[in-house]
Design a protein around this motif. Structure first.
Motif, PDB file in Angstrom:
ATOM      1  N   VAL A 182       0.814  -1.222   0.000  1.00 34.39           N
ATOM      2  CA  VAL A 182       0.000   0.000   0.000  1.00 34.39           C
ATOM      3  C   VAL A 182       0.844   1.268   0.000  1.00 34.39           C
ATOM      4  O   VAL A 182       0.303   2.368  -0.015  1.00 34.39           O
ATOM      5  N   ASN A 183       2.160   1.124   0.004  1.00 36.18           N
ATOM      6  CA  ASN A 183       3.065   2.270   0.040  1.00 36.18           C
ATOM      7  C   ASN A 183       3.423   2.670  -1.392  1.00 36.18           C
ATOM      8  O   ASN A 183       4.109   1.942  -2.097  1.00 36.18           O
ATOM      9  N   ASP A 184       2.974   3.844  -1.807  1.00 34.21           N
ATOM     10  CA  ASP A 184       3.229   4.315  -3.167  1.00 34.21           C
ATOM     11  C   ASP A 184       4.701   4.630  -3.414  1.00 34.21           C
ATOM     12  O   ASP A 184       5.130   4.728  -4.567  1.00 34.21           O
ATOM     13  N   ALA A 185       5.493   4.776  -2.365  1.00 36.06           N
ATOM     14  CA  ALA A 185       6.915   5.078  -2.515  1.00 36.06           C
ATOM     15  C   ALA A 185       7.735   3.820  -2.823  1.00 36.06           C
ATOM     16  O   ALA A 185       8.904   3.917  -3.184  1.00 36.06           O
ATOM     17  N   LYS A 186       7.129   2.668  -2.708  1.00 40.68           N
ATOM     18  CA  LYS A 186       7.842   1.418  -2.977  1.00 40.68           C
ATOM     19  C   LYS A 186       7.638   0.996  -4.426  1.00 40.68           C
ATOM     20  O   LYS A 186       6.517   1.019  -4.948  1.00 40.68           O
ATOM     21  N   GLU A 207      -5.778 -13.667   0.555  1.00 39.71           N
ATOM     22  CA  GLU A 207      -6.703 -13.880   1.674  1.00 39.71           C
ATOM     23  C   GLU A 207      -6.425 -12.902   2.811  1.00 39.71           C
ATOM     24  O   GLU A 207      -7.361 -12.376   3.424  1.00 39.71           O
ATOM     25  N   HIS A 208      -5.159 -12.633   3.086  1.00 41.48           N
ATOM     26  CA  HIS A 208      -4.819 -11.689   4.152  1.00 41.48           C
ATOM     27  C   HIS A 208      -5.270 -10.275   3.792  1.00 41.48           C
ATOM     28  O   HIS A 208      -5.691  -9.526   4.676  1.00 41.48           O
ATOM     29  N   CYS A 209      -5.178  -9.929   2.522  1.00 46.80           N
ATOM     30  CA  CYS A 209      -5.685  -8.619   2.090  1.00 46.80           C
ATOM     31  C   CYS A 209      -7.193  -8.529   2.356  1.00 46.80           C
ATOM     32  O   CYS A 209      -7.684  -7.510   2.853  1.00 46.80           O
ATOM     33  N   MET A 210      -7.925  -9.599   2.043  1.00 49.21           N
ATOM     34  CA  MET A 210      -9.371  -9.610   2.286  1.00 49.21           C
ATOM     35  C   MET A 210      -9.671  -9.502   3.785  1.00 49.21           C
ATOM     36  O   MET A 210     -10.563  -8.750   4.195  1.00 49.21           O
ATOM     37  N   GLN A 211      -8.925 -10.245   4.585  1.00 50.80           N
ATOM     38  CA  GLN A 211      -9.128 -10.194   6.036  1.00 50.80           C
ATOM     39  C   GLN A 211      -8.825  -8.801   6.575  1.00 50.80           C
ATOM     40  O   GLN A 211      -9.563  -8.294   7.424  1.00 50.80           O
ATOM     41  N   SER A 212      -7.759  -8.205   6.087  1.00 52.44           N
ATOM     42  CA  SER A 212      -7.388  -6.872   6.539  1.00 52.44           C
ATOM     43  C   SER A 212      -8.472  -5.859   6.183  1.00 52.44           C
ATOM     44  O   SER A 212      -8.817  -4.990   6.991  1.00 52.44           O
ATOM     45  N   ARG A 213      -9.026  -6.000   5.002  1.00 50.79           N
ATOM     46  CA  ARG A 213     -10.139  -5.126   4.598  1.00 50.79           C
ATOM     47  C   ARG A 213     -11.347  -5.366   5.501  1.00 50.79           C
ATOM     48  O   ARG A 213     -11.981  -4.427   5.974  1.00 50.79           O
ATOM     49  N   TYR A 223      -7.236  -1.631  -0.523  1.00 48.06           N
ATOM     50  CA  TYR A 223      -7.469  -3.051  -0.798  1.00 48.06           C
ATOM     51  C   TYR A 223      -7.282  -3.343  -2.282  1.00 48.06           C
ATOM     52  O   TYR A 223      -6.587  -4.277  -2.661  1.00 48.06           O
ATOM     53  N   ARG A 224      -7.917  -2.544  -3.129  1.00 47.00           N
ATOM     54  CA  ARG A 224      -7.774  -2.737  -4.579  1.00 47.00           C
ATOM     55  C   ARG A 224      -6.310  -2.600  -5.005  1.00 47.00           C
ATOM     56  O   ARG A 224      -5.800  -3.396  -5.787  1.00 47.00           O
ATOM     57  N   LYS A 225      -5.648  -1.579  -4.465  1.00 50.10           N
ATOM     58  CA  LYS A 225      -4.240  -1.347  -4.791  1.00 50.10           C
ATOM     59  C   LYS A 225      -3.393  -2.541  -4.331  1.00 50.10           C
ATOM     60  O   LYS A 225      -2.561  -3.053  -5.085  1.00 50.10           O
ATOM     61  N   ALA A 280      -0.785  -9.305  -7.096  1.00 52.36           N
ATOM     62  CA  ALA A 280      -0.787 -10.110  -8.322  1.00 52.36           C
ATOM     63  C   ALA A 280       0.398  -9.737  -9.207  1.00 52.36           C
ATOM     64  O   ALA A 280       1.100 -10.621  -9.728  1.00 52.36           O
ATOM     65  N   GLU A 281       0.637  -8.449  -9.354  1.00 51.90           N
ATOM     66  CA  GLU A 281       1.757  -7.975 -10.174  1.00 51.90           C
ATOM     67  C   GLU A 281       3.099  -8.439  -9.596  1.00 51.90           C
ATOM     68  O   GLU A 281       3.976  -8.893 -10.334  1.00 51.90           O
TER      69      GLU A 281
END
Length: 191
Positions: free
Chosen positions: A23-27, A128-134, A144-146, A152-153
């Motif tokens: 989620v960090n745009d600087a990375k 799955e962890h992204c979904m749980q975090s959301r 979440y979308r990002k 995936a990327e």
């Protein structure tokens, strides 16, 4: 680590850092790939699978001296731990033995298969962890979308051959140099 999108999930520090990077745009993508590769290896018992691979490869190198290779291979497998990746490698190897002319070729194919499965299962677990975090409210819909897209990327860009080499050689720190902080002006993140 108390903040970040995976703060309320039971994950290793390596995966929590990867979650922060999602989620960090600087990375950059390359930084995320290095972090994910490192975390994949951190989850694997690298010493255990490397020891098994070395024993099997050592046997393959002197195979012509043995009249009953199947029994010897099974003995080597029994001498090593049969949990986790080692078990997956053993099952894959036994299945591949009849499809390849040499033990070395079957071992290489088995290691590639185990590595691909490890990467795929890690990616799915992170999804799955992204979904749980959301669901916990630790990640908003935009993050979440990002995170989902970047995950995936990132996993599509992982170097399976390099991970397989690290598993073969027992190099759990194979991606450490890639994780070093960039310091110079010319070393800004790649966008």
């Amino acid at each position: 680590m108390t903040d970040g999108p995976f703060r309320n999930l039971r994950l290793t520090t390596a995966w929590k850092r990867y979650g922060d990077d999602l989620v960090n745009d600087a990375k950059s993508k390359d930084e995320r790939v290095a972090r994910a590769s490192h975390a994949v290896l951190a989850d694997a018992n690298v010493d255990e699978i490397s020891s098994l691979i070395k024993a099997l490869q050592g046997y393959a190198d002197r195979l012509q001296l043995d009249l009953t290779p199947q029994d010897s291979i099974e003995r080597i497998l029994q001498e090593h731990s049969r949990v986790g990746l080692s078990n997956d490698l053993a099952r894959n190897l036994m299945a591949n033995m009849s499809e390849y002319e040499t033990l070395s070729a079957a071992l290489n194919a088995s290691l590639q298969g185990v590595t691909a499965d490890l990467i795929a299962s890690s990616k799915n677990r992170l999804d799955e962890h992204c979904m749980q975090s959301r669901d916990f409210g630790d990640m908003n819909a935009a993050d979440y979308r990002k995170a989902f897209e970047r995950n995936a990327e990132t996993f599509a860009a992982l170097d399976a051959d390099r991970i397989a080499i690290a598993l073969r050689t027992g190099d759990r720190r194979a991606f450490s140099a890639d994780l070093k902080k960039k310091e110079g002006v010319d070393d800004a993140p790649d966008f």
